[in-house]
Write an enzyme that holds these catalytic residues in place. Sequence first.
Site, PDB file in Angstrom:
ATOM      1  N   SER A  48     -11.818  41.809 -42.159  1.00  0.00           N
ATOM      2  CA  SER A  48     -12.728  42.538 -41.970  1.00  0.00           C
ATOM      3  C   SER A  48     -12.821  43.784 -42.889  1.00  0.00           C
ATOM      4  O   SER A  48     -11.499  44.280 -43.421  1.00  0.00           O
ATOM      5  CB  SER A  48     -12.979  42.889 -40.389  1.00  0.00           C
ATOM      6  OG  SER A  48     -11.967  43.678 -40.236  1.00  0.00           O
ATOM      7  N   ASP A  80     -14.409  39.288 -44.832  1.00  0.00           N
ATOM      8  CA  ASP A  80     -14.925  38.986 -43.611  1.00  0.00           C
ATOM      9  C   ASP A  80     -15.829  40.004 -43.128  1.00  0.00           C
ATOM     10  O   ASP A  80     -15.475  41.296 -42.955  1.00  0.00           O
ATOM     11  CB  ASP A  80     -14.060  38.833 -42.314  1.00  0.00           C
ATOM     12  CG  ASP A  80     -14.726  38.065 -41.184  1.00  0.00           C
ATOM     13  OD1 ASP A  80     -15.687  37.252 -41.409  1.00  0.00           O
ATOM     14  OD2 ASP A  80     -14.069  38.308 -39.922  1.00  0.00           O
ATOM     15  N   HIS A  81     -17.090  39.742 -42.886  1.00  0.00           N
ATOM     16  CA  HIS A  81     -18.160  40.589 -42.346  1.00  0.00           C
ATOM     17  C   HIS A  81     -18.213  41.970 -43.229  1.00  0.00           C
ATOM     18  O   HIS A  81     -18.133  43.153 -42.743  1.00  0.00           O
ATOM     19  CB  HIS A  81     -18.031  41.139 -40.900  1.00  0.00           C
ATOM     20  CG  HIS A  81     -18.382  40.012 -40.031  1.00  0.00           C
ATOM     21  ND1 HIS A  81     -19.485  39.410 -39.734  1.00  0.00           N
ATOM     22  CD2 HIS A  81     -17.564  39.196 -39.207  1.00  0.00           C
ATOM     23  CE1 HIS A  81     -19.577  38.412 -38.782  1.00  0.00           C
ATOM     24  NE2 HIS A  81     -18.387  38.114 -38.511  1.00  0.00           N
ATOM     25  N   ASP A 102     -22.455  40.723 -45.059  1.00  0.00           N
ATOM     26  CA  ASP A 102     -23.208  40.396 -43.773  1.00  0.00           C
ATOM     27  C   ASP A 102     -24.224  41.535 -43.665  1.00  0.00           C
ATOM     28  O   ASP A 102     -23.914  42.659 -43.161  1.00  0.00           O
ATOM     29  CB  ASP A 102     -22.202  40.412 -42.682  1.00  0.00           C
ATOM     30  CG  ASP A 102     -23.074  40.173 -41.244  1.00  0.00           C
ATOM     31  OD1 ASP A 102     -24.039  40.260 -41.312  1.00  0.00           O
ATOM     32  OD2 ASP A 102     -22.042  40.751 -40.333  1.00  0.00           O
ATOM     33  N   GLU A 138     -25.247  35.846 -44.191  1.00  0.00           N
ATOM     34  CA  GLU A 138     -25.307  35.788 -42.855  1.00  0.00           C
ATOM     35  C   GLU A 138     -26.848  36.002 -42.367  1.00  0.00           C
ATOM     36  O   GLU A 138     -27.413  37.001 -42.868  1.00  0.00           O
ATOM     37  CB  GLU A 138     -24.529  36.609 -41.971  1.00  0.00           C
ATOM     38  CG  GLU A 138     -24.550  36.590 -40.495  1.00  0.00           C
ATOM     39  CD  GLU A 138     -23.369  37.081 -39.825  1.00  0.00           C
ATOM     40  OE1 GLU A 138     -22.269  36.923 -40.478  1.00  0.00           O
ATOM     41  OE2 GLU A 138     -23.510  37.301 -38.516  1.00  0.00           O
ATOM     42  N   GLY A 187     -15.857  37.769 -29.906  1.00  0.00           N
ATOM     43  CA  GLY A 187     -14.914  38.192 -28.511  1.00  0.00           C
ATOM     44  C   GLY A 187     -15.220  37.268 -27.478  1.00  0.00           C
ATOM     45  O   GLY A 187     -15.705  36.038 -27.584  1.00  0.00           O
ATOM     46  N   HIS A 216     -19.290  31.621 -36.578  1.00  0.00           N
ATOM     47  CA  HIS A 216     -18.353  32.634 -36.244  1.00  0.00           C
ATOM     48  C   HIS A 216     -18.144  32.821 -34.756  1.00  0.00           C
ATOM     49  O   HIS A 216     -18.783  32.004 -34.292  1.00  0.00           O
ATOM     50  CB  HIS A 216     -19.216  34.012 -36.684  1.00  0.00           C
ATOM     51  CG  HIS A 216     -18.753  34.491 -38.321  1.00  0.00           C
ATOM     52  ND1 HIS A 216     -18.039  35.401 -38.681  1.00  0.00           N
ATOM     53  CD2 HIS A 216     -19.221  33.773 -39.265  1.00  0.00           C
ATOM     54  CE1 HIS A 216     -18.006  35.340 -40.087  1.00  0.00           C
ATOM     55  NE2 HIS A 216     -18.762  34.342 -40.369  1.00  0.00           N
ATOM     56  N   GLY A 218     -15.550  31.963 -32.898  1.00  0.00           N
ATOM     57  CA  GLY A 218     -14.947  30.944 -32.337  1.00  0.00           C
ATOM     58  C   GLY A 218     -14.069  31.044 -31.107  1.00  0.00           C
ATOM     59  O   GLY A 218     -13.947  29.936 -30.453  1.00  0.00           O
TER      60      GLY A 218
HETATM   61  O1  G3H Z   1     -15.670  37.042 -38.358  1.00  0.00           O
HETATM   62  C1  G3H Z   1     -14.481  36.771 -37.103  1.00  0.00           C
HETATM   63  C2  G3H Z   1     -14.910  36.102 -36.425  1.00  0.00           C
HETATM   64  O2  G3H Z   1     -16.156  35.520 -36.136  1.00  0.00           O
HETATM   65  C3  G3H Z   1     -14.027  36.111 -35.241  1.00  0.00           C
HETATM   66  O3  G3H Z   1     -14.654  35.827 -33.868  1.00  0.00           O
HETATM   67  O4  G3H Z   1     -13.127  37.205 -32.376  1.00  0.00           O
HETATM   68  O5  G3H Z   1     -14.981  35.817 -31.515  1.00  0.00           O
HETATM   69  O6  G3H Z   1     -12.912  34.662 -32.455  1.00  0.00           O
HETATM   70  P1  G3H Z   1     -13.901  35.793 -32.645  1.00  0.00           P
HETATM   71 ZN    ZN Z   2     -17.580  37.009 -37.437  1.00  0.00          ZN
END
Ligand code: G3H
Ligand code: ZN
Length: 291
Positions: A48, A80-81, A102, A138, A187, A216, A218
Amino acid sequence: MSSLEKILHIAFKEKWSTGHFNFSESDQLRAICEAAAELKSPVLVGTSEGEAKHMGYLEARALVDAFKQELGVPIFLNSDHHKSVAAAKRAIDAGYDSIHIDLSASPFEENVRGTKEIVEYANSKFSIFNLQFSIEGELGYLRGDSKIEKEKIEVKKEDYTNPDEAGRFVQKTGINRLAISVGNIHGISLDEPDLDIELIKKIRTALPENVALVLHAGSGIPDEMIKKAIEAGISNIHINTDIRLAYASALRAQLEQSEETTPYKFDASAREALKKVVKEKLELFGSVNRI
Ligand code: G3H
Ligand code: ZN
């Protein structure tokens, strides 16, 4: 088509998913890459903006190259993001394989404009340096952060990705992957996430086959629901909180129970704990023995 696009397309056709795991330290990256190599699985690793700031963009690039060379598995580095055009360009300039721009918090047209700018910027680099990129946009709004959320987080109706908008967004921007909001929350929240599997199917139908759907957030989603999401057309799943928790809990326990001061000794159990979770996820996603 970049090699990442090819893998994502095969995954979609064969109904399995690639995994994406975040890192901000080299030992976390080692654990993820070793897990992928031991299970013969392709893998995406991501930083990130915050994680990249800590690790360094060029350092992340160099380390991923070293692990690819050492382990001989396809490892793709993703930004990421990245929430601004400037941040995403920084990752492109550092040679990331994949860019997640994003701008989902912005209105539709603004999101299209910024995302398209990144696709065009990446393509201009592609033609000059003959590099391969995969770009992820996104649409829809994802709540929460990658941590244990102490409160209930409600996914609002307007947060969900609209299938028609998704089709127009992909067509206008030229992205290779689309991250969607279908009941997922970053989260681990107090209440269990409830994915709208029918919505995933509708979005999948609205997009060209070579554009991958990304789930995302997960962590904390029950295994059976993850399997249904893959069946519905998801071919890349992001995990961060689950591996952060495994790493932090093992490290905390180790530091509490011994006076060890050598970092590579006191963080060995944390690395192993993280590696175990990555392996479990790759097995769940059906990503094992794919290389
Ligand atoms: O971009 C990162 C993920 O979407 C992580 O999500 O922390 O819920 O596994 P998470
Ligand atoms: Zn994410």
